[in-house]
Design a protein around this motif. Structure first.
Motif, PDB file in Angstrom:
ATOM      1  N   LEU A 133      39.083  46.163  54.545  1.00 13.81           N
ATOM      2  CA  LEU A 133      39.563  45.277  53.493  1.00 13.81           C
ATOM      3  C   LEU A 133      39.223  45.882  52.135  1.00 13.81           C
ATOM      4  CD1 LEU A 133      38.447  41.787  54.866  1.00 13.81           C
ATOM      5  CD2 LEU A 133      40.552  43.054  55.336  1.00 13.81           C
ATOM      6  N   ASP A 134      39.964  45.429  51.122  1.00 16.89           N
ATOM      7  CA  ASP A 134      39.694  45.897  49.762  1.00 16.89           C
ATOM      8  C   ASP A 134      38.288  45.443  49.370  1.00 16.89           C
ATOM      9  OD1 ASP A 134      39.580  46.362  47.022  1.00 16.89           O
ATOM     10  OD2 ASP A 134      41.722  45.984  46.765  1.00 16.89           O
ATOM     11  N   PRO A 135      37.374  46.362  49.083  1.00 17.39           N
ATOM     12  CA  PRO A 135      35.986  45.964  48.779  1.00 17.39           C
ATOM     13  C   PRO A 135      35.870  45.143  47.497  1.00 17.39           C
ATOM     14  CG  PRO A 135      36.315  48.290  48.304  1.00 17.39           C
ATOM     15  CD  PRO A 135      37.550  47.823  49.018  1.00 17.39           C
ATOM     16  N   ARG A 136      36.922  45.129  46.653  1.00 15.28           N
ATOM     17  CA  ARG A 136      36.892  44.368  45.401  1.00 15.28           C
ATOM     18  C   ARG A 136      37.273  42.907  45.605  1.00 15.28           C
ATOM     19  NH1 ARG A 136      41.039  48.422  42.637  1.00 15.28           N
ATOM     20  NH2 ARG A 136      41.983  47.882  44.648  1.00 15.28           N
ATOM     21  N   GLU A 137      37.767  42.566  46.821  1.00 13.81           N
ATOM     22  CA  GLU A 137      38.214  41.197  47.079  1.00 13.81           C
ATOM     23  C   GLU A 137      37.064  40.209  46.867  1.00 13.81           C
ATOM     24  OE1 GLU A 137      39.834  38.637  50.930  1.00 13.81           O
ATOM     25  OE2 GLU A 137      40.247  40.800  50.839  1.00 13.81           O
ATOM     26  N   GLU A 138      37.377  39.101  46.200  1.00 13.69           N
ATOM     27  CA  GLU A 138      36.451  38.010  45.871  1.00 13.69           C
ATOM     28  C   GLU A 138      35.475  38.371  44.752  1.00 13.69           C
ATOM     29  OE1 GLU A 138      34.401  36.353  49.208  1.00 13.69           O
ATOM     30  OE2 GLU A 138      36.214  35.959  50.354  1.00 13.69           O
ATOM     31  N   LEU A 139      35.627  39.539  44.160  1.00 15.29           N
ATOM     32  CA  LEU A 139      34.711  39.963  43.094  1.00 15.29           C
ATOM     33  C   LEU A 139      35.457  40.053  41.765  1.00 15.29           C
ATOM     34  CD1 LEU A 139      32.852  42.807  45.001  1.00 15.29           C
ATOM     35  CD2 LEU A 139      32.024  40.478  44.590  1.00 15.29           C
ATOM     36  N   SER A 140      34.713  39.927  40.659  1.00 16.37           N
ATOM     37  CA  SER A 140      35.284  40.061  39.318  1.00 16.37           C
ATOM     38  C   SER A 140      35.063  41.479  38.812  1.00 16.37           C
ATOM     39  CB  SER A 140      34.635  39.056  38.364  1.00 16.37           C
ATOM     40  OG  SER A 140      34.863  37.723  38.807  1.00 16.37           O
ATOM     41  N   GLY A 141      36.042  41.990  38.075  1.00 16.70           N
ATOM     42  CA  GLY A 141      35.932  43.327  37.517  1.00 16.70           C
ATOM     43  C   GLY A 141      35.327  43.294  36.116  1.00 16.70           C
ATOM     44  N   PRO A 142      35.434  44.355  35.368  1.00 12.61           N
ATOM     45  CA  PRO A 142      36.050  45.624  35.785  1.00 12.61           C
ATOM     46  C   PRO A 142      35.173  46.411  36.749  1.00 12.61           C
ATOM     47  CG  PRO A 142      35.082  45.852  33.613  1.00 12.61           C
ATOM     48  CD  PRO A 142      34.919  44.409  33.985  1.00 12.61           C
ATOM     49  N   PHE A 143      35.800  47.328  37.527  1.00 10.12           N
ATOM     50  CA  PHE A 143      35.084  48.128  38.513  1.00 10.12           C
ATOM     51  C   PHE A 143      35.048  49.585  38.070  1.00 10.12           C
ATOM     52  CE2 PHE A 143      34.859  44.769  41.523  1.00 10.12           C
ATOM     53  CZ  PHE A 143      36.028  44.029  41.382  1.00 10.12           C
ATOM     54  N   PRO A 144      34.041  50.317  38.447  1.00  9.18           N
ATOM     55  CA  PRO A 144      34.003  51.749  38.126  1.00  9.18           C
ATOM     56  C   PRO A 144      35.205  52.467  38.741  1.00  9.18           C
ATOM     57  CG  PRO A 144      31.877  50.986  38.946  1.00  9.18           C
ATOM     58  CD  PRO A 144      32.852  49.882  39.173  1.00  9.18           C
ATOM     59  N   GLU A 145      35.621  53.531  38.109  1.00  8.21           N
ATOM     60  CA  GLU A 145      36.753  54.296  38.627  1.00  8.21           C
ATOM     61  C   GLU A 145      36.464  54.831  40.021  1.00  8.21           C
ATOM     62  OE1 GLU A 145      37.779  57.358  35.942  1.00  8.21           O
ATOM     63  OE2 GLU A 145      38.432  55.994  34.328  1.00  8.21           O
ATOM     64  N   GLU A 146      35.187  55.091  40.308  1.00 10.20           N
ATOM     65  CA  GLU A 146      34.838  55.605  41.636  1.00 10.20           C
ATOM     66  C   GLU A 146      35.201  54.607  42.742  1.00 10.20           C
ATOM     67  OE1 GLU A 146      32.023  57.540  38.724  1.00 10.20           O
ATOM     68  OE2 GLU A 146      32.898  55.559  39.068  1.00 10.20           O
ATOM     69  N   VAL A 147      35.074  53.299  42.458  1.00  9.60           N
ATOM     70  CA  VAL A 147      35.453  52.285  43.439  1.00  9.60           C
ATOM     71  C   VAL A 147      36.951  52.351  43.701  1.00  9.60           C
ATOM     72  CG1 VAL A 147      35.661  49.793  43.854  1.00  9.60           C
ATOM     73  CG2 VAL A 147      33.525  50.744  42.976  1.00  9.60           C
TER      74      VAL A 147
END
Length: 447
Positions: free
Chosen positions: A46-60
Motif C-alpha cells: 500500500l502507499d505508505p503515505r496513506e492516512e498521513l499528512s504531508g509534505p513528504f520527503p522526496e525520498e518517500v
C-alpha cells in the motif's frame, strides 16, 4: 482597459485578498497529500503515505515509485534515507514494505515491533507488518494484524479482504501442523494449545475437531476425544468416518443409545455396518438388564453357571421347556443360580461328568462347550427345522472341533476365533441364535 474586480476595491481589501492568495499557494503542496487524498491501493504494498499528512520527503516519493516498479532494493535505499531526514512514519512503513518484498522478514518484523509499540498504526503499516509475519513464518500473527487492518478500511477494498482470507487459511494449516507434531512428540499441553488456536482461526473446519479428537485419543483422554469427535460429527453429519469414530467411542464409554443411533444410520447407507449396529442394540439392551445378567454379559471370564444364567434370561423357551428326565449336577445344589444351571444341564445344553455327576458351574466356559450349547439351543428355539447354515453338521450331533465349525458357519462364533469366549462374545452369539430362530426356513443362512 478594465481592471480586475479585486483591483478596483479599496487598498485595504486588495491587500487582504493578495495575502489570502499567498497563504493558499503556500498550503497547496501539503494539502495535496493530506489524509484521504492518496489513492488507496487494494493489495500489498500500500502507499505508505496513506492516512498521513504531508509534505513528504522526496525520498518517500521516490521509494514508493521504486516499489511500484518492483525494485525493492532501490526502495529500501530511498526509504532508509527518508527515515533519517524527516517524515519518519511514512518512511518506516515504506521501508518495511520494501524489506518484505526483498525477503528480509526478520528485519521487517523487528521494525514492526518498534513501529507498532507506540499505538494502532496506519492501515499500510498494519498490512506491511501482517505480510512480514505471514511470509516470515508467523501466519497466525499475520492474520491477527490483517484483521486489525480490514476493521479500519472501507468494504470497497476486496483485495485486502481476500488476502486476509489467504493468510487465515495459511495460519490454520501452519498451526494445525504444529499441533500434530507436538502430539507425535507427546507434548500434550502444546498440542492442545495449538489445535485450540487452529480451531479459533477456522471454526468452520470439522477436520480440526477430528485432529483435536486424535490428540486427546493419543493423550489417553477418551472423554475429551469423544466430545471433540461429536463436535466434528455435528458439523459434518454425512461423514461416515467421523460417525464411525463417534459410534466406537460411544460404545467404549457406555453411551449405547447414541451408538445405536450412529450405527443404525451408517447401516442404512452401507451394509458393512449392520453387525456393529446389532452389537450396539444388544449393548443397549444389556445396559438395562438386572445386575447379575449385565455383569455376566460384560465379563472377561465367563463361567458355565453365568452362561446358563444368560440363556435362562434371554430365552423363555428354556424356562418353559418341559424336562421329563435329566441329569442332575450334584455341585449345583443350593446355589443362587441353581435353577438356571440345573435347567441347562437337564436340557443337555451343558454336560456333567458321567462318573462324578459334577457340572463344574464355576468352571470357565470353553469354546467347544459354548459351541455345543449354542447348537443345542437352536434345536430348542427352532424345533421343527434346522437352519440351512448348519449344512451336514446337525445341531445335536456336532462335537468338539466340528461344533466350533458349525457355530462359525451360522455366524455364532467369529470364523477362526480362538481362546476362551468372554461375556460379550457369548451374549452376541445368543443374540444370533434368537435371530436364527426368527428366520424363515430356507433363509437361515442370511445375515
Amino acid at each position: 482597459m478594465a481592471l480586475p474586480k479585486i483591483m478596483r476595491r479599496s487598498p485595504r481589501s486588495t491587500a487582504l485578498g493578495l495575502l489570502f492568495l499567498f497563504v493558499a499557494a503556500l498550503l497547496a503542496p501539503g494539502c495535496a497529500t493530506r489524509t484521504g487524498e492518496v489513492a488507496a491501493r487494494d493489495g500489498f504494498p500500500l502507499d505508505p503515505r496513506e492516512e498521513l499528512s504531508g509534505p513528504f520527503p522526496e525520498e518517500v516519493d521516490r521509494g514508493w515509485a521504486a516499489l511500484l516498479r518492483g525494485d525493492a532494493s532501490e526502495a529500501l535505499r530511498e526509504f532508509d534515507a527518508a527515515r533519517r531526514e524527516g517524515h519518519r512514519v511514512a518512511a518506516e512503513v515504506g521501508w518495511i514494505e520494501a524489506a518484505v518484498l526483498d525477503g528480509k522478514f526478520d528485519g521487517a518484523m523487528a521494525a514492526c515491533h518498534d513501529a507498532l509499540a507506540g499505538g494502532e498504526g496506519t492501515v499500510p503499516l498494519l498490512v506491511a507488518c501482517a505480510e512480514a509475519n505471514g511470509r516470515g513464518g508467523k501466519p497466525a500473527e499475520g492474520y491477527r494484524l490483517y484483521r486489525r487492518a480490514i476493521a479500519r478500511t472501507a468494504p470497497s477494498r476486496p483485495g485486502l479482504r481476500a488476502r486476509t482470507e489467504e493468510i487465515r487459511l495459511a495460519a490454520r494449516d501452519s498451526v494445525a501442523a504444529e499441533a500434530r507434531v507436538a502430539s507425535e512428540e507427546k507434548r500434550w499441553a502444546q498440542a492442545r494449545d495449538r489445535i485450540a488456536l487452529a480451531i479459533d482461526l477456522a471454526p468452520e473446519a470439522a477436520a480440526l475437531r477430528v485432529l483435536a479428537g486424535e490428540i486427546e485419543d493419543a493423550a489417553g483422554e477418551p472423554d475429551k476425544a469423544f466430545r471433540r469427535y461429536r463436535e466434528a460429527w455435528e458439523m459434518d453429519p454425512k461423514n461416515a468416518a467421523i460417525a464411525e469414530r463417534v459410534g466406537d467411542l460411544a460404545m467404549d464409554l457406555g453411551d449405547y443409545a447414541l451408538a445405536v443411533s450412529v450405527f443404525d444410520g451408517l447401516a442404512r447407507g452401507d451394509a458393512k455396518h449392520r453387525a456393529r449396529a446389532e452389537e450396539a442394540r444388544l449393548a443397549f439392551r444389556v445396559s438395562n438388564w438386572p445386575a447379575p445378567e449385565r455383569e455376566a454379559a460384560r465379563s472377561t471370564r465367563l463361567s458355565r453357571a453365568s452362561a446358563a444364567a444368560l440363556v435362562w434370561w434371554m430365552f423363555p423357551e428354556v424356562r418353559e421347556a418341559r424336562v421329563s428326565a435329566g441329569v442332575i449336577a450334584s455341585d449345583a445344589v443350593s446355589r443362587r443360580d441353581t435353577r438356571a444351571f440345573a435347567r441347562a444341564v437337564a436340557l443337555g445344553l451343558l454336560e456333567v461328568d458321567r462318573e462324578t455327576h459334577r457340572g463344574n458351574p464355576d468352571g470357565t466356559l470353553t469354546r467347544p462347550a459354548g459351541a455345543r450349547l449354542l447348537l443345542r439351543l437352536i434345536g430348542i428355539v427352532r424345533p421343527r427345522d434346522e437352519p440351512s447354515c448348519l449344512g451336514t453338521f446337525g445341531a445335536r450331533a456336532a462335537r468338539g472341533v466340528e461344533a466350533i465349525r458349525a457355530a462359525e458357519a451360522c455366524g455364532l462364533w467369529k470364523a477362526g476365533g480362538e481362546g476362551i469366549p468372554d461375556g460379550p462374545e457369548f451374549t452376541r452369539a445368543l443374540d444370533r441364535v434368537r435371530a436364527l430362530a426368527a428366520t424363515p426356513a430356507g433363509d437361515a443362512s442370511d445375515d
